[in-house]
Design a protein around this motif. Sequence first.
Motif, PDB file in Angstrom:
ATOM      1  N   ASP A 273       1.134  -1.237  -0.733  1.00  0.00           N
ATOM      2  CA  ASP A 273       0.116   0.130   0.135  1.00  0.00           C
ATOM      3  C   ASP A 273       0.891   1.722  -0.154  1.00  0.00           C
ATOM      4  O   ASP A 273       0.742   1.938  -0.787  1.00  0.00           O
ATOM      5  N   TYR A 274       1.650   1.176   0.841  1.00  0.00           N
ATOM      6  CA  TYR A 274       2.544   2.649   1.189  1.00  0.00           C
ATOM      7  C   TYR A 274       3.717   2.310  -0.827  1.00  0.00           C
ATOM      8  O   TYR A 274       3.490   3.930  -1.197  1.00  0.00           O
ATOM      9  N   THR A 275       4.119   2.003  -1.153  1.00  0.00           N
ATOM     10  CA  THR A 275       4.712   2.019  -1.935  1.00  0.00           C
ATOM     11  C   THR A 275       4.006   2.052  -3.226  1.00  0.00           C
ATOM     12  O   THR A 275       4.115   3.072  -4.191  1.00  0.00           O
ATOM     13  N   ASP A 276       2.543   2.026  -3.604  1.00  0.00           N
ATOM     14  CA  ASP A 276       1.653   1.962  -4.385  1.00  0.00           C
ATOM     15  C   ASP A 276       1.422   4.016  -4.198  1.00  0.00           C
ATOM     16  O   ASP A 276       0.710   4.554  -5.361  1.00  0.00           O
ATOM     17  N   ALA A 277       1.190   4.602  -2.650  1.00  0.00           N
ATOM     18  CA  ALA A 277       1.056   5.244  -2.975  1.00  0.00           C
ATOM     19  C   ALA A 277       2.182   6.889  -2.879  1.00  0.00           C
ATOM     20  O   ALA A 277       1.729   7.184  -3.750  1.00  0.00           O
ATOM     21  N   VAL A 278       3.343   6.138  -3.287  1.00  0.00           N
ATOM     22  CA  VAL A 278       4.630   7.181  -3.355  1.00  0.00           C
ATOM     23  C   VAL A 278       4.853   6.580  -4.917  1.00  0.00           C
ATOM     24  O   VAL A 278       4.262   8.196  -5.521  1.00  0.00           O
ATOM     25  N   GLU A 279       4.290   5.697  -4.960  1.00  0.00           N
ATOM     26  CA  GLU A 279       4.294   5.687  -6.820  1.00  0.00           C
ATOM     27  C   GLU A 279       3.350   7.192  -7.649  1.00  0.00           C
ATOM     28  O   GLU A 279       3.289   7.516  -8.399  1.00  0.00           O
ATOM     29  N   SER A 280       2.293   6.809  -6.645  1.00  0.00           N
ATOM     30  CA  SER A 280       1.110   7.437  -7.494  1.00  0.00           C
ATOM     31  C   SER A 280       1.425   9.119  -6.980  1.00  0.00           C
ATOM     32  O   SER A 280       0.621   9.879  -7.309  1.00  0.00           O
ATOM     33  N   GLY A 281       1.694   9.308  -6.035  1.00  0.00           N
ATOM     34  CA  GLY A 281       2.085  10.440  -5.198  1.00  0.00           C
ATOM     35  C   GLY A 281       1.152  10.799  -4.810  1.00  0.00           C
ATOM     36  O   GLY A 281       1.027  12.453  -4.230  1.00  0.00           O
ATOM     37  N   LYS A 282      -0.078  10.570  -4.052  1.00  0.00           N
ATOM     38  CA  LYS A 282      -0.910  10.208  -3.055  1.00  0.00           C
ATOM     39  C   LYS A 282      -0.536   9.889  -1.851  1.00  0.00           C
ATOM     40  O   LYS A 282       0.711   9.111  -1.191  1.00  0.00           O
ATOM     41  N   VAL A 283      -1.918  10.869  -0.676  1.00  0.00           N
ATOM     42  CA  VAL A 283      -1.212  10.504   0.360  1.00  0.00           C
ATOM     43  C   VAL A 283      -1.557   9.231   1.128  1.00  0.00           C
ATOM     44  O   VAL A 283      -3.239   9.336   0.459  1.00  0.00           O
ATOM     45  N   LEU A 284      -0.990   8.238   1.539  1.00  0.00           N
ATOM     46  CA  LEU A 284      -0.968   7.075   2.085  1.00  0.00           C
ATOM     47  C   LEU A 284      -2.490   7.440   3.376  1.00  0.00           C
ATOM     48  O   LEU A 284      -2.288   8.212   4.123  1.00  0.00           O
ATOM     49  N   ASP A 285      -3.632   6.668   3.213  1.00  0.00           N
ATOM     50  CA  ASP A 285      -4.822   6.585   3.867  1.00  0.00           C
ATOM     51  C   ASP A 285      -5.136   4.418   4.432  1.00  0.00           C
ATOM     52  O   ASP A 285      -5.010   4.263   3.381  1.00  0.00           O
ATOM     53  N   PRO A 286      -4.226   4.772   5.689  1.00  0.00           N
ATOM     54  CA  PRO A 286      -3.332   2.781   5.563  1.00  0.00           C
ATOM     55  C   PRO A 286      -5.416   2.339   5.639  1.00  0.00           C
ATOM     56  O   PRO A 286      -5.087   0.682   4.953  1.00  0.00           O
ATOM     57  N   LYS A 287      -6.198   2.838   5.826  1.00  0.00           N
ATOM     58  CA  LYS A 287      -7.585   1.848   5.852  1.00  0.00           C
ATOM     59  C   LYS A 287      -8.275   2.103   4.688  1.00  0.00           C
ATOM     60  O   LYS A 287      -9.446   1.289   4.207  1.00  0.00           O
ATOM     61  N   SER A 288      -7.912   2.362   3.702  1.00  0.00           N
ATOM     62  CA  SER A 288      -8.168   2.579   2.463  1.00  0.00           C
ATOM     63  C   SER A 288      -8.119   1.365   1.320  1.00  0.00           C
ATOM     64  O   SER A 288      -8.997   1.123   0.797  1.00  0.00           O
ATOM     65  N   SER A 289      -7.154   0.954   1.908  1.00  0.00           N
ATOM     66  CA  SER A 289      -6.674  -0.319   0.884  1.00  0.00           C
ATOM     67  C   SER A 289      -7.956  -1.243   0.950  1.00  0.00           C
ATOM     68  O   SER A 289      -8.110  -1.353   2.065  1.00  0.00           O
ATOM     69  N   ASN A 290      -7.842  -2.193   0.046  1.00  0.00           N
ATOM     70  CA  ASN A 290      -8.818  -3.071   0.574  1.00  0.00           C
ATOM     71  C   ASN A 290      -7.570  -4.401   0.266  1.00  0.00           C
ATOM     72  O   ASN A 290      -8.337  -5.694   0.716  1.00  0.00           O
ATOM     73  N   ARG A 291      -6.805  -4.672   0.215  1.00  0.00           N
ATOM     74  CA  ARG A 291      -5.892  -5.844   0.415  1.00  0.00           C
ATOM     75  C   ARG A 291      -5.534  -6.071   2.119  1.00  0.00           C
ATOM     76  O   ARG A 291      -6.448  -5.301   2.735  1.00  0.00           O
ATOM     77  N   LYS A 292      -5.818  -7.370   1.882  1.00  0.00           N
ATOM     78  CA  LYS A 292      -6.385  -8.194   3.172  1.00  0.00           C
ATOM     79  C   LYS A 292      -5.663  -9.401   3.318  1.00  0.00           C
ATOM     80  O   LYS A 292      -5.577 -10.247   2.098  1.00  0.00           O
ATOM     81  N   VAL A 293      -5.422  -9.432   5.097  1.00  0.00           N
ATOM     82  CA  VAL A 293      -5.435 -11.478   4.967  1.00  0.00           C
ATOM     83  C   VAL A 293      -7.292 -12.147   5.643  1.00  0.00           C
ATOM     84  O   VAL A 293      -7.102 -11.183   6.862  1.00  0.00           O
ATOM     85  N   ILE A 294      -6.968 -13.174   5.009  1.00  0.00           N
ATOM     86  CA  ILE A 294      -7.849 -13.974   6.058  1.00  0.00           C
ATOM     87  C   ILE A 294      -7.009 -14.763   6.614  1.00  0.00           C
ATOM     88  O   ILE A 294      -5.953 -16.163   6.150  1.00  0.00           O
ATOM     89  N   GLY A 295      -7.332 -14.931   7.822  1.00  0.00           N
ATOM     90  CA  GLY A 295      -6.677 -15.964   9.027  1.00  0.00           C
ATOM     91  C   GLY A 295      -8.065 -17.060   9.231  1.00  0.00           C
ATOM     92  O   GLY A 295      -9.233 -16.926   9.775  1.00  0.00           O
ATOM     93  N   ILE A 296      -7.760 -18.872   8.954  1.00  0.00           N
ATOM     94  CA  ILE A 296      -8.616 -19.408   9.602  1.00  0.00           C
ATOM     95  C   ILE A 296      -7.595 -20.138  10.586  1.00  0.00           C
ATOM     96  O   ILE A 296      -6.429 -20.805  10.421  1.00  0.00           O
ATOM     97  N   ASP A 297      -8.703 -20.313  11.989  1.00  0.00           N
ATOM     98  CA  ASP A 297      -7.988 -21.321  12.832  1.00  0.00           C
ATOM     99  C   ASP A 297      -8.995 -22.029  13.915  1.00  0.00           C
ATOM    100  O   ASP A 297     -10.108 -21.926  13.931  1.00  0.00           O
ATOM    101  N   ILE A 298      -8.949 -23.264  14.193  1.00  0.00           N
ATOM    102  CA  ILE A 298     -10.276 -24.320  14.716  1.00  0.00           C
ATOM    103  C   ILE A 298     -10.396 -23.524  16.208  1.00  0.00           C
ATOM    104  O   ILE A 298     -11.797 -23.575  16.347  1.00  0.00           O
TER     105      ILE A 298
END
Length: 258
Positions: free
Chosen positions: A95-120
Amino acid sequence: MNEIEKFEIEVQNNIDSLMNDKDIQALSRIWIREIIPHKWVYNFSWLGRPAIQVPNDAWALQELVWKIKPDLIIETGIAHGGSLMISASLLALLDYTDAVESGKVLDPKSSNRKVIGIDIDIRQHNRLAIEQHPLSHKIQMFEGSSIDPSVVNAVKEAAKGYQRILVCLDSNHTHDHVLAELEAYAPLVTSGSYCIVYDTIVEDMPESMFRDRPWKPGNSPKSAVSAYLNKCDDFVVDEQMDAKLLISVATGGFLKRL
């Protein structure tokens, strides 16, 4: 040929040499065999959470994430949450590198990238620590068996709309369980990405090491990988990764989707 290309050729020559060196491969397995009783992998943490992971394997995941740039990582097995933090922090860096490359201010919670964790069984103290972590906004957890149809369906629903998906399997290490995980989650992996099956090393260790576990050589993640690949030609084992790492619990378990 520029200097970067020369260095890349040198690295490839190193890997090729290691791939042909059976002695160093055997020595690496001996080292792993001798260190496992000391629970060496328990000694490390990632951003404050215990990460029961071989450092080489964490480094390999970093290389793959940078190369693939996934927007979703699915992990089976949560434990203390350290592996979730590894994945979440790597996605945050994307997310950070995307913001740097685009010249935009990074909003950490604006990205839809995520991790799904599963445990019994997500222990309450671990759940609380994960939910209070600064990277919790990038993590979604599902409690239940990773091969329970209702859990599988819920994860598949949560994965809809993601373009680049990487999967890590690290829960129950029996043949049947891992094979069921592969059948459930490997099809979600996108072309060029990976399904990483951890603890394939069980197959290469003495059976006596697993007297208190339901898995052992012949009933292991590696035997499940072999069975899955015999009936699915969408994946190949990345033998180059095995050669470059040497110290790894996922030998033969880095599966690249074609």
